[in-house]
Design a protein around this motif. Structure first.
Motif, PDB file in Angstrom:
ATOM      1  N   GLY A   1       8.595  41.254  64.567  1.00  0.00           N
ATOM      2  CA  GLY A   1       9.833  40.590  64.139  1.00  0.00           C
ATOM      3  C   GLY A   1      10.832  41.601  63.603  1.00  0.00           C
ATOM      4  N   GLN A   2      10.331  42.526  62.805  1.00  0.00           N
ATOM      5  CA  GLN A   2      11.228  43.492  62.186  1.00  0.00           C
ATOM      6  C   GLN A   2      11.906  44.380  63.232  1.00  0.00           C
TER       7      GLN A   2
ATOM      8  N   ARG B   1      10.081  50.045  55.856  1.00  0.00           N
ATOM      9  CA  ARG B   1       8.636  49.937  56.063  1.00  0.00           C
ATOM     10  C   ARG B   1       7.883  51.101  55.441  1.00  0.00           C
TER      11      ARG B   1
ATOM     12  N   SER C   1       8.188  44.451  54.253  1.00  0.00           N
ATOM     13  CA  SER C   1       7.280  44.663  53.127  1.00  0.00           C
ATOM     14  C   SER C   1       5.863  44.278  53.532  1.00  0.00           C
ATOM     15  N   VAL C   2       5.730  43.217  54.389  1.00  0.00           N
ATOM     16  CA  VAL C   2       4.392  42.802  54.835  1.00  0.00           C
ATOM     17  C   VAL C   2       3.763  43.946  55.615  1.00  0.00           C
ATOM     18  N   GLU C   3       4.564  44.502  56.545  1.00  0.00           N
ATOM     19  CA  GLU C   3       4.047  45.582  57.381  1.00  0.00           C
ATOM     20  C   GLU C   3       3.655  46.788  56.528  1.00  0.00           C
TER      21      GLU C   3
ATOM     22  N   VAL D   1       2.552  40.864  63.542  1.00  0.00           N
ATOM     23  CA  VAL D   1       3.611  39.860  63.668  1.00  0.00           C
ATOM     24  C   VAL D   1       4.862  40.324  62.914  1.00  0.00           C
ATOM     25  N   ALA D   2       4.638  40.804  61.668  1.00  0.00           N
ATOM     26  CA  ALA D   2       5.785  41.236  60.866  1.00  0.00           C
ATOM     27  C   ALA D   2       6.491  42.414  61.531  1.00  0.00           C
TER      28      ALA D   2
ATOM     29  N   LEU E   1      -1.204  40.068  60.592  1.00  0.00           N
ATOM     30  CA  LEU E   1       0.016  39.872  59.812  1.00  0.00           C
ATOM     31  C   LEU E   1       0.978  41.045  60.030  1.00  0.00           C
ATOM     32  N   ARG E   2       0.392  42.245  60.016  1.00  0.00           N
ATOM     33  CA  ARG E   2       1.195  43.456  60.191  1.00  0.00           C
ATOM     34  C   ARG E   2       1.833  43.470  61.577  1.00  0.00           C
TER      35      ARG E   2
END
Ligand SMILES: Nc1ncnc2c1ncn2[C@@H]1O[C@H](COP(=O)(O)OP(=O)(O)OP(=O)(O)O)[C@@H](O)[C@H]1O
Length: 551
Positions: free
Chosen positions: A51-52, A115, A2-4, A47-48, A44-45
């Motif tokens: 990880g995803q 995403r 959701s962050v991405e 990093v997210a 942020l995008r």
């Protein structure tokens, strides 16, 4: 996820204050804050996203490798007939290619669904907040895509299935080619085989491109709708800006969101196609998983007791062609029974029936009076050691191959079996001795050496029933003599059935069965058969005179 997905929405949203408030007011510190916010959004995008991707790919790999192990476990439980009908290359392609295709699909779909849906929704919100009329105008063409996208699904499914089948044929051809490399070289078939492979690759290429064409059509249609949307908003929105009804910042923010929204939309539209492609692989995997073995242990298995083996009126055939036609014989317990007869008479088939690699179409096969179908299947196979015409060696050491006879054997027991089968004779001359690798399918050993390893394996198994199919055919005279002596020691006290083409090797057998066209036409000891002066005596006379090659 959701962050991405939301990051792009935030980015598009920040464009408006940048143009309308900060640029026009000439506020450099404000620009700096927005730049910082945008950088934050992208970090942020990143990093997210990292990880995803890692999680999705790791889960995908875990699921795929688990599926591969399950498939292999299932395949190994299937009947021999299944492997006769399905070429090894096609099976390899299913275990590897189809599961990998599925993994790619699963990762793509999971990533894209999560995403891209969030990205789409967040960008759509920015667009709506900005101007709902512009939004409708930009996306009005989308519903037009529903019908073509649905129509494409069928095409993608058919073409992907054809392309997976072509891939399986390619693997099958490669498998055959590398197995038959010696014949290819000796008959100078390199060019012929390369051309044959080229033709198959050409066919695969055609199918694969057709499948990709179907997959690529979805995003292409989105692009056409996107262009129409852009032009419509440019005209309509442009006029409003010129008339002073809207600001440049609003327009830029909307345009950024619009430009960004088509990418996730393209990928989302592709999901249906990818699902179809994945289903083609899934279907093929299910075909394998749904296949059931027909040779099964009985519901209430009886324990295996070694003893006399009897075939009573046994019928067996392959696809309607009879091989055994009412075969009856008795192999006495702890005695040696030899089977001789012309090629194709059904001798090896007798071993297949006895080990339940195949089941008879009629008649009865009993061990110590119990029908073998009622016996515990694992127990039956444990009770039988087989030395076949072709020795299956695996790419491990000589000792490792012998140990396959009994996995819990000690190194001393392995060495003793190797000694008894005259394996030590050649192994001790090698630098690594019994720890010498034998190469793929035992290719680093000679035919006779492979045969001796197989005999050692059977010796280590020390089963009460021994089936020998031409066990010394690949040996030279001296090794043959050594191995014959070892086999004699091995068969003492065991129920032994031995198939032989050279009658000289089975003269000492307690009983000799002469098989022809799936029936026993003569039986008795060597002396009795010679005295009867029938088919056996004629063959014996011809073989010992050297007039006839071995049967
Ligand atoms: N997998 C199979 N599919 C179809 N027919 C088969 C198959 N295996 C064997 N056969 C046929 O069954 C018949 C008997 O084969 P089998 O191997 O038992 O003969 P054999 O007496 O052991 O011959 P050889 O002495 O040449 O080894 C042959 O005619 C063969 O063509």
């Amino acid at each position: 996820m959701s962050v991405e997905g939301a990051a792009l929405g935030a980015f598009a949203y920040l464009i408006q204050p940048l143009f309308d408030d900060l640029f026009s007011a000439g506020s450099m510190s404000g620009v700096g804050w927005v730049a910082l916010a945008i950088s934050g959004v992208f970090v942020l995008r990143a990093v997210a996203g990292f990880g995803q991707r890692l999680i999705v790919v790791a889960v995908g790999l875990k699921v795929t490798t688990g599926l591969q192990s399950r498939l292999v476990g299932h395949l190994l439980s299937l009947d021999l007939g299944y492997f006769r009908d399905t070429p090894p290359g096609a099976l390899i392609e299913r275990v590897r290619g189809d599961t990998l295709a599925l993994q790619g699909l699963a990762s793509n779909v999971v990533m894209s669904l999560g995403r891209d849906t969030i990205t789409f929704v967040s960008l759509l919100t920015v667009m709506f907040v900005n101007d709902w009329r512009w939004t409708l105008l930009a996306l009005i063409g989308l519903p037009l895509l529903v019908l073509p996208v649905v129509a494409l699904q069928r095409y993608i499914r058919t073409t992907t299935t054809a392309s997976r089948e072509a891939a399986a044929r390619l693997s099958g051809q490669l498998d055959e080619m590398f197995h038959g490399i010696q014949s290819i070289k000796l008959n100078r078939l390199e060019r012929h085989e390369t051309d044959r492979f080229g033709a198959e690759v050409g066919h695969f290429l055609k199918q694969a491109i057709r499948a990709q064409r179907g997959m690529a059509a979805n995003p292409a249609m989105i692009d056409i709708i996107a262009a129409a949307g852009f032009v419509a908003v440019l005209y309509y929105g442009g006029a409003q800006i010129i008339a002073g009804e809207k600001t440049v910042g609003q327009f830029m923010s909307f345009f950024t969101a619009l430009a960004l929204i088509f990418d996730p939309l393209r990928r989302l539209s592709n999901i249906a196609g990818q699902l179809q492609a994945g289903l083609a692989s899934l279907e093929r995997l299910y075909e394998v998983l749904e296949a059931r073995p027909t040779i099964l242990p009985p519901a209430n298995p009886r324990p295996v007791v070694p003893g006399e083996i009897r075939f009573e009126d046994v019928e067996f055939g392959y696809e309607g062609t009879p091989v055994l036609r009412g075969l009856s014989f008795t192999a006495e317990a702890e005695r040696t029974t030899a089977i001789v007869g012309p090629s194709g008479a059904g001798k090896t088939t007798v071993f297949g029936l006895l080990t339940r690699l195949v089941d008879p179409a009629g008649g009865r096969i009993t061990l110590a009076g119990t029908e073998i179908g009622a016996l515990d299947l694992d127990g039956l196979r444990d009770a039988i050691a087989v030395v076949g015409q072709e020795t299956a060696l695996f790419d491990t050491t000589i000792a490792g191959n012998i140990r396959l006879g009994r996995l819990d054997a000690t190194p001393e027991e392995v060495r003793a079996a190797a000694e008894a089968a005259s394996v030590l004779e050649f192994a001790d001359a090698l630098p690594l001795g019994l720890d010498t690798p034998v190469g793929p399918r035992g290719s680093a050993l000679s035919g006779g050496q492979r045969q001796r390893v197989a005999i050692a394996r059977a010796m280590l198994k020390a089963a009460p029933i021994l089936l020998l199919d031409e066990p010394t055919s690949a040996l030279d005279a001296r090794s043959e003599q050594l191995v014959q002596e070892a086999l004699k020691r091995l068969s003492a006290g065991r129920t032994t059935l031995v198939i032989a083409h050279r009658l000289s090797t089975i003269r000492d057998a307690d009983r000799i069965l002469v098989l022809d066209k799936g029936r026993v036409i003569e039986q008795g000891s060597h002396a009795e058969l010679m005295a009867a002066n029938g088919a056996y005596a004629r063959l014996e006379a011809l073989q010992s005179a050297g007039v006839l090659p071995p049967l």
